[in-house]
Design an enzyme around this catalytic site. Structure first.
Site, short mmCIF file in Angstrom:
data_model
loop_
_atom_site.label_atom_id
_atom_site.label_comp_id
_atom_site.label_asym_id
_atom_site.label_seq_id
_atom_site.Cartn_x
_atom_site.Cartn_y
_atom_site.Cartn_z
N GLY A 1 35.35 33.41 38.03
CA GLY A 1 34.31 34.32 37.56
C GLY A 1 33.75 35.12 38.72
N ASP B 1 36.14 39.61 26.98
CA ASP B 1 36.51 40.38 28.17
C ASP B 1 37.50 41.49 27.86
OD1 ASP B 1 38.61 38.61 27.71
OD2 ASP B 1 38.43 37.58 29.62
N ASN C 1 48.45 38.55 21.40
CA ASN C 1 48.33 37.76 22.63
C ASN C 1 49.72 37.34 23.10
OD1 ASN C 1 45.59 37.86 22.51
ND2 ASN C 1 45.29 35.75 21.87
N GLY D 1 44.13 42.35 36.51
CA GLY D 1 44.84 41.88 37.71
C GLY D 1 46.33 42.14 37.66
#
Length: 640
Positions: free
Chosen positions: A15, A232, A291, A398
């Site tokens: 985090g 998120d 997903n 990322g």
């Protein structure tokens, strides 16, 4: 307007507390604090130490407040979905479970006993994942954990409760748990009653962008807590540089969430069978997505290798993987890959125990090839169900730094891939807050214009298309270079951007006769970084020549145009810099700026004459930022 907000962004393994400052139409981020969010195995199962997370967040808030250039205008929290804590009369009840705990399988069977998979999807638009919040709550109900509970609060809302004392449920995150009607965006009370969950534990629903109230403890006391896209991915999609309704987003991290932003959900049986989900987005949108396991496969494998004493690093693995071909591929969506543990062994079983998979670099290439397959298959499904024709993929998070995976994705889909920003989630989080407190314009397109003005994006084109891009800029250069209405006496220059490389016309070569082989390849990142860096030491000679030398991708005899820097900062793939007579007659007029404004308004950016090279590029960058700040829109090309 300018100001600062604090974004708390919790990923599945780490985090961050980030200070976000908005100024001159650009958003800058400063990471104030980073900490582990990993779940821990206890006697009860895989659990989250929420109070430790809260202490880390408070420490980060203190650092962010201290670093802020002025008062902080808001704070927002996002995290992964489905996990929650139970709150009773005396506060938090025990430690929350993590969605990877195997209790979710027990809970799913309890839910399936009262509602079948097809009906569940038709009601809530969410695939029958074992980790869904409804399954976790069903297990809590069976084990008596709900007896003393007054509310269940998803992780961002739980942390918000600890900061403000308010209980609420933000819709984007709530939508992932399979208890929200995607049409009405309200609790599906009939479903909740059938499962037997007590209505008292369901908090008030609120939208992203709601000002909950002032924080009542810690160094941010008095600062408004603002709900963001608290899932998120919802914040990441706000921070994604989407340019139109046909763009596909990939939020690439532990999970890869691949989807499109829609006005309404798609809850057909066919969509269920394809494992596509309808998750709530900001401003009432639907994130229609799937997903895919993502970099979890590789990161979990690295943990196994490190435990075995192997010396592995991700940059080294990716570099070695780039040289490997002929790897086996597997289904990267297989549920067998979801749990923690010996990932290399599980993947090896999926590819028939190929002994070559014992080489971490070979394994890495297999994972990336398989992820690219999954991405391409999902994009095809999105096109089928939405009726749209995707042509561009925006990869954020990322994973956007994984150049090999980005290139494989472009190659497999045949589409252009835009990579970045890495910090899309924090940017989306911050921009939703900024809008709520009056610092930014209102539409999602406005917010994304700020993202595109603030982030460094890299474009990857399919390998088969790279030559086509260079052929196109050559054809354009020849066409306009040979037209005296546009180009006089061999003047002007041109460029194209491909896979993080700027291909630019060299000095001394006419646009009219230029060939693709004449183009000089330069590293875009080096060029753009030079605009914000101090001038090179005078001992290096001409600063632009020195920057060009550092940026060269391959050595060659050609010297690139002196205008490499302003070509680099303009984000469009193709840039033509010519000197049309009609335009020159306006710009060279004593009243040129006024005439330009009268004729073209905000469709162009006026830049007064300065010396070419660094001075001109920096002024163009400044004027484009000022234009974006003044108009609220992405800056067009330049006029000088």
């Amino acid at each position: 307007m300018s100001g600062s907000v604090i974004a708390v962004d919790l990923g599945a393994t780490s985090g961050r507390v980030v200070l976000a400052t908005l100024a001159d139409g650009r958003l800058s981020l400063t990471e104030a604090h980073r900490f582990s969010t990993a779940a821990h195995r206890t006697e009860l199962g895989l659990q989250l130490d929420v109070m430790r997370l809260f202490d880390e967040i408070q420490a980060g808030i203190g650092k962010a407040v201290a670093a802020a250039p002025g008062p902080v205008s808001g704070l927002g929290i996002d995290s992964w979905g489905v996990d929650y804590g139970l709150v009773g009369a005396d506060g938090l009840i025990g430690m929350p479970f993590n969605y990877r705990d195997d209790r979710t399988l027990r809970g799913r069977e309890l839910v399936r006993a009262v509602v079948d998979q097809s009906e569940l999807y038709g009601r809530v638009g969410i695939h029958d994942n074992p980790f869904n919040t409804i399954n976790q709550l069903a297990d809590d109900l069976a084990e008596g954990r709900l007896d003393d509970a007054e509310a269940f609060l998803l992780l961002p809302d739980l942390l918000g409760y600890l900061l403000t004392g308010r209980r609420y449920a933000e819709r984007t995150n709530t939508s992932t748990g399979a208890m929200l009607d995607p049409g009405t965006r309200d609790w599906d009370w009939e479903l909740i009653d059938r499962v037997g969950l007590p209505r008292r534990i369901f908090p008030e629903l609120v939208d992203a962008g709601t000002v909950i109230g002032p924080i009542i403890n810690g160094l941010a006391a008095g600062v408004p807590l603002v709900t963001v896209g608290s899932h998120d991915t919802a914040s990441a999609v706000v921070g994604a540089p989407l340019t139109g309704p046909d763009d596909v987003f990939v939020s690439s991290g532990t999970w890869s969430l691949i989807g499109m932003e829609l006005d309404r959900p798609i809850v057909t049986e066919e969509a269920r069978l394809a494992a596509l989900a309808n998750e709530g987005g900001v401003d009432g949108t639907t994130r229609f997505l799937k997903n895919v396991m993502g970099m979890w496969i590789l990161s979990e494998a690295m943990r196994t290798w490190e435990a075995e004493g192997r010396d592995v690093s991700l940059p080294d693995l990716l570099a070695r993987a780039a040289t490997i071909t002929g790897v086996p591929r597997f289904d990267a969506t297989d549920e067998a890959l979801m749990a923690p543990g010996d990932m290399p062994a599980r993947v090896a079983r999926l590819v028939g125990d190929d002994p070559r998979m014992d080489d971490p670099a070979f394994f890495t290439r297999s994972v990336l090839e398989s992820l690219a397959d999954a991405y391409a298959a999902t994009v095809e499904e999105l096109a089928q169900f939405t009726g749209r024709r995707p042509t561009r993929i925006a990869v954020v998070g990322g994973g956007s730094q994984n150049a090999l995976l980005n290139q494989l994705t472009a190659d497999r889909t045949g589409m252009t891939v835009s990579a970045g920003p890495v910090e899309a989630t924090a940017m989306g989080n911050a921009l939703i807050q900024a809008r709520a407190v009056g610092l930014t314009p209102h539409t999602l397109a406005d917010l994304r214009s700020i993202v595109m003005a603030s982030a460094d994006l890299t474009t990857f084109t399919p390998a088969s298309d790279k030559d086509a891009v260079l052929a196109e800029i050559t054809a354009l250069s020849n066409e306009f270079g040979a037209d005296p209405l546009f180009t006089r006496a061999g003047g002007g220059n041109s460029s194209a951007k491909v896979d993080g490389v700027l291909y630019i016309k060299p000095s001394g070569v006419s646009m009219a006769t230029m060939a693709a082989d004449d183009l000089v390849p330069l590293d875009l990142k080096v060029l753009n970084d030079a605009l914000d860096a101090p001038d090179p030491d005078p001992s290096f000679g001409d600063p632009v020549n020195h920057i060009a030398t550092v940026a060269r991708v391959v050595e060659g005899p050609r010297r690139p145009s002196v205008e490499i820097l302003f070509h680099a900062l303009i984000p469009e793939t193709y840039v033509l810099h010519t000197h049309p007579l009609l335009i020159n007659s306006i710009t060279c007029n004593a009243d040129g700026e006024a005439l330009t404004r009268e004729l073209f308004g905000d469709d162009v950016v006026w830049v007064p004459y300065v010396d070419p090279g660094l001075p001109l590029a920096r002024l163009i960058k400044q004027r484009r930022a000022e234009h974006a700040e003044r108009t609220g829109h992405r800056s067009p090309g330049s006029c000088s």
